[in-house]
Structures are given as C-alpha cells and as structure tokens.
Scaffold this motif. Structure first.
Motif, short mmCIF file in Angstrom:
data_model
loop_
_atom_site.label_atom_id
_atom_site.label_comp_id
_atom_site.label_asym_id
_atom_site.label_seq_id
_atom_site.Cartn_x
_atom_site.Cartn_y
_atom_site.Cartn_z
N GLU A 101 17.28 144.90 39.48
CA GLU A 101 16.77 146.26 39.76
C GLU A 101 15.25 146.30 39.65
N MET A 102 14.71 145.65 38.63
CA MET A 102 13.25 145.61 38.45
C MET A 102 12.58 144.91 39.64
N LEU A 103 13.22 143.84 40.12
CA LEU A 103 12.65 143.11 41.26
C LEU A 103 12.65 144.00 42.52
N TYR A 104 13.75 144.69 42.75
CA TYR A 104 13.81 145.60 43.90
C TYR A 104 12.68 146.63 43.82
N ALA A 154 5.34 147.37 45.90
CA ALA A 154 4.26 146.53 46.46
C ALA A 154 4.16 146.75 47.98
N GLY A 155 5.12 147.49 48.54
CA GLY A 155 5.04 147.83 49.96
C GLY A 155 5.89 146.97 50.88
N TYR A 156 6.87 146.28 50.33
CA TYR A 156 7.70 145.39 51.16
C TYR A 156 9.17 145.83 51.15
N VAL A 157 9.90 145.31 52.11
CA VAL A 157 11.32 145.63 52.20
C VAL A 157 12.14 144.50 51.57
N PRO A 158 12.91 144.81 50.51
CA PRO A 158 13.72 143.77 49.86
C PRO A 158 14.70 143.16 50.86
N LEU A 161 28.00 140.62 42.97
CA LEU A 161 26.54 140.70 42.82
C LEU A 161 25.83 140.62 44.17
N VAL A 162 26.25 139.65 45.01
CA VAL A 162 25.56 139.52 46.30
C VAL A 162 25.98 140.61 47.29
N ARG A 163 27.16 141.20 47.05
CA ARG A 163 27.57 142.33 47.88
C ARG A 163 26.70 143.54 47.55
N LYS A 164 26.46 143.73 46.26
CA LYS A 164 25.66 144.88 45.81
C LYS A 164 24.17 144.68 46.12
N TYR A 165 23.68 143.47 45.96
CA TYR A 165 22.25 143.20 46.18
C TYR A 165 22.10 142.21 47.34
N SER A 166 21.99 142.76 48.53
CA SER A 166 22.00 141.90 49.72
C SER A 166 20.71 141.10 49.87
N ALA A 167 19.71 141.40 49.06
CA ALA A 167 18.45 140.63 49.13
C ALA A 167 18.60 139.24 48.50
N ILE A 168 19.74 139.00 47.84
CA ILE A 168 19.95 137.67 47.21
C ILE A 168 20.33 136.66 48.28
N ILE A 169 19.52 135.61 48.42
CA ILE A 169 19.82 134.63 49.48
C ILE A 169 20.24 133.26 48.99
N PHE A 170 20.01 132.97 47.71
CA PHE A 170 20.65 131.75 47.20
C PHE A 170 20.97 131.83 45.73
N ILE A 171 21.96 131.07 45.35
CA ILE A 171 22.32 130.91 43.93
C ILE A 171 22.38 129.41 43.65
#
Ligand code: PGA
Ligand code: ZN
Length: 420
Positions: free
Chosen positions: A216-219, A225-229, A271-281
């Motif tokens: 959440e903090m990262l989002y 900062a002006g970017y799209v997660p 987790l990746v369903r909820k936060y689609s900005a995650i691209i690798f684990i």
C-alpha cells in the motif's frame, strides 16, 4: 600472461571481512575485484571460506587470502588471461571439491573476476565489451526500496520490495523515475510516523507490520510521485521464503500464521489479484519445497515472472534439474553462489536455451565493485537487481550503467520486461 595473483582481506558493507584479489599481467595490466557475501544464503551455494576462531568473530578470510597467494598464484602464473573458461577450470580442478570448499569460492571468484578485468585492461577495452558481444543491451533494473526478512529489523517477513521503471526512454530516465519515487516514499513514510532509516540493501525498514501494508505504501509513493502503478512503475517481491520455512513441519511461518505450501500459494494468488502492479515473485517457496515451487509455476507462471534464487543457487547442475521439473520461469544469477565467471555464464546460457529469463543480482553484503553492472550488459542478461537508491555500494552499480549508456551514446538497446 598472468604474472602475479595476490589477495588481501578488506571489509564489506556490513563490516565483515571479505576477499579482494589483484591479477597482474606481464604487460603491466592490473585487474582488481572484490567479493560480496549473502545473508539469506541457499544451502547449496559454493562455500565461502571463513577462518573461524576469535578473530573478527570467526569471519576472517585469511585462509582464502593465503590460498590465493600460494596455490592459486603458483597454478596461474604464466597462463594466458584471455581464455576465461580455461583459467576458471584450472582453479576448479585445483580446488578438487564439488562446492569449492577447499580453496574457498570467495578466493576463486575474486581471482576469476580480477582476471577478466586484467584481460580487458590489457586489450584497452571496457569490461562489458571484453566479456560481451556486439549486441549491447542495458537491463531492466529492479530497486529494493523496502527491506525486511534478515536484511532489516523491520519485522516484515518478505525480504525485498522492489520497484522497476517499466516505462522509460533510456536507463537514466528509469533511474530518475525511481529516485523520485524513492524520495517520495521517504516523505510518505515519515508523514505517517514511520522510521526512514535503511536496511542492508538501502531500502527503508519501517515497522509496517505486513506485506500488504508495505505494498500500500509503495502504491501511494508511486502515485504521489506522479506515476501509474503497474504501467509506469511496477512492483516485485522477494519473500526469500526459505528463511521462514520450517523443514520439520513443512509449514511457512508467515505473518503470525503457520501456512501450508497450498495456503501459501493461495496467499500469493490473491496478492497478485489484488495488486496487479506486482510483476514478479522470487523464492516464493523454500529451496526445500520444490513441489510448492513447481505448483506455483503451474498456477501462476503464465501470468507473472517466478524467479528461482536459493533453489537454483546459479548452479548449472541444480538448475537443469529445475528445468526438467518445470520449476520457476526465471533464474537469479549471483556469481558468488557458484564461484566463477565462466560457470555463471554457463548457467545464463542454459537459461536462455530453455526459455527462462535471467536476472543478475548483488548480495546483501556488498562492496564498491561494479563488476555485475558490466557483466549484466555483456551477457544481455535482461534484468538486474542491485539495491535501492541509497548506500553507495548499491547506487554505484546503477551509476556504472549511466557511464556505459553515455559511452554508447544511444547505441545501446533497452531490455523490456518480457512477462506480464
Ligand atoms: P542475500 O539476499 O544476498 O542476503 O542472499 C539476496 C536475495 O535473496 O536475493
Ligand atoms: Zn533472493
């Protein structure tokens, strides 16, 4: 030819002793390299030789230094530095063990890297050009901006929360976007009353309490900062789950719960369903839970990148077993996990031949050496992670890419994130 090989004990970013090696050629060229050291190490990594005893809490590397100055020096004297595979093989045979435990992988790797440097210097070309071909590509960088696990006392179980500039015009542009986001994250954290001191890899180490709270903090930081997660800046995780896996109960001690392998998989899927900005684990499952890792690959491998670190330890033999069993779809490359430059190259080639992406990596105990930056470019590795935008031993690697990019004046291609 190689005239002298010499090592000394220096200190890494955690204040622990490590090996520095010098290789001097008959034409006067000098190659120097410093060896890094991990904290969340895989069981099957090549052996880092430590002295034991009272000196420097048992972590001295004087035995490894002596091995370089005596046996390795004697063996390599008069040998050509230009055949890296041959020189590395001489050291592997001299050691004589399967995991480099006699001479020490720290001794052997220091010399292996220093030889490449000396050879490049002798030819008057940059290291990335000496080790690489003509098709030069700058990797996609991943910045570890929140530190947990054994890299900090933040109390967060996931070891690394990384950001990557998915959209960027060039390498510099990507670094600038992360610098903005990193500094925005700092002000967001302090506004919320969290500490902004950093962990081993230069990421913040706030006591956020959970993985989701950190994401959440990262989002928030990305947006402020002006970017799209996800579109401009994406997120990646390294739970380094071997550290919280219990080999006896076969459970993961995660966020106050004891989760089975299956429950862990469900957690990641949600987790990746909820936060689609995650691209690798990376290392979502333990190095002792190949079944879990395999199942994760079956269920999630077509959607996101799944990186094997502790489970493969950059070892071509172990990795080929992983390929056969269809475990992960990407491999982390750490030179000191295997102990020579040429074996690392072999593992990278194996990955490429089998459709795995490769990510070059630093260690949590680092030095000022920027070898891996040149190496990533030379190998067209595609991806690299080397810490946050703080702590010079991390930032210096990114700075090296800026120098390389400038030197290539826009000729370098940019690696793009291959899986989503
Ligand atoms: P280490 O961590 O250098 O402490 O092993 C890095 C990683 O797990 O990727
Ligand atoms: Zn890892």
């Amino acid at each position: 030819v190689i005239e002298t090989v010499k090592a000394r004990e220096i200190f890494d970013s955690r204040g622990n002793p490590t090996v520095e090696a010098d290789v001097i050629l008959s034409d006067g060229s000098l190659g120097r390299a410093e060896v890094p050291s991990g904290a969340s190490t895989g069981d099957r990594e090549a052996v880092e030789l430590r002295d034991g005893g009272d000196y420097l809490m048992g972590k001295g590397v004087m035995k490894a230094v002596r091995n370089v100055n005596t046996e390795i020096n004697d063996t390599l004297k008069g040998v050509s530095p230009f055949d890296q595979a041959k020189v590395d093989k001489l050291m592997i045979d001299l050691d004589g063990t399967p995991n480099k435990s006699r001479l020490g992988a720290n001794a052997i790797l220091g010399v292996s890297m220093a030889i490449a440097r000396a050879a490049a210097q002798s030819q008057g070309i940059p290291l990335y050009r000496y080790l690489g071909g003509v098709d030069i590509e700058l990797p996609q960088p991943f910045f570890n901006v929140i530190n947990g696990g054994v890299h900090a006392d933040s109390g967060i179980d996931v070891q690394e929360f990384l950001l990557t500039p998915v959209k960027r015009d060039n390498f510099r542009d990507g670094v600038e976007k992360i610098a903005n986001t990193y500094n925005t994250l700092k002000s967001v954290l302090s506004k919320e009353g969290y500490e902004t001191a950093v962990g081993d890899e230069g990421g913040f180490a706030p006591k956020l309490g959970s993985t989701e709270a950190a994401i959440e903090m990262l989002y928030r930081a990305i947006k402020e900062a002006g970017y799209v997660p996800g579109e401009e800046i994406a997120i990646a995780l390294d739970p380094a789950s071997s550290e919280f896996y219990n080999d006896n109960t076969k459970k993961y001690s995660f966020e106050g719960k004891e989760l089975s392998s299956n429950e862990m998989l469900i957690y990641y899927q949600e987790l990746v369903r909820k936060y689609s900005a995650i691209i690798f684990i990376e290392d979502g499952f333990s190095e002792h839970d190949w079944e879990g890792f395999k199942k994760m690959t079956e269920k999630m491998g077509d959607k996101i990148q799944l990186v094997g670190d502790d489970i493969f330890v950059t070892n071509p033999v172990i990795f080929s077993e992983g390929i056969n069993k269809k475990v992960a779809n990407s491999i982390l490359i750490k030179l000191n996990q295997i102990g020579t430059v040429s074996e690392s190259i072999e593992t990278i080639k194996m990955a490429r031949a089998n459709g795995y992406t490769t990510m070059i990596s630093h260690r949590s105990g680092e030095t000022g050496d920027t070898f891996i930056a040149d190496f990533a470019v030379a190998m067209n590795a595609g991806q690299i992670k080397t810490g946050s935008m703080a702590r010079s031993e991390r930032v210096e690697k990114y700075n090296q890419f800026l120098r390389i990019e400038e030197e290539l004046e826009g000729y370098a291609k940019l690696a793009r994130f291959p899986k989503k």
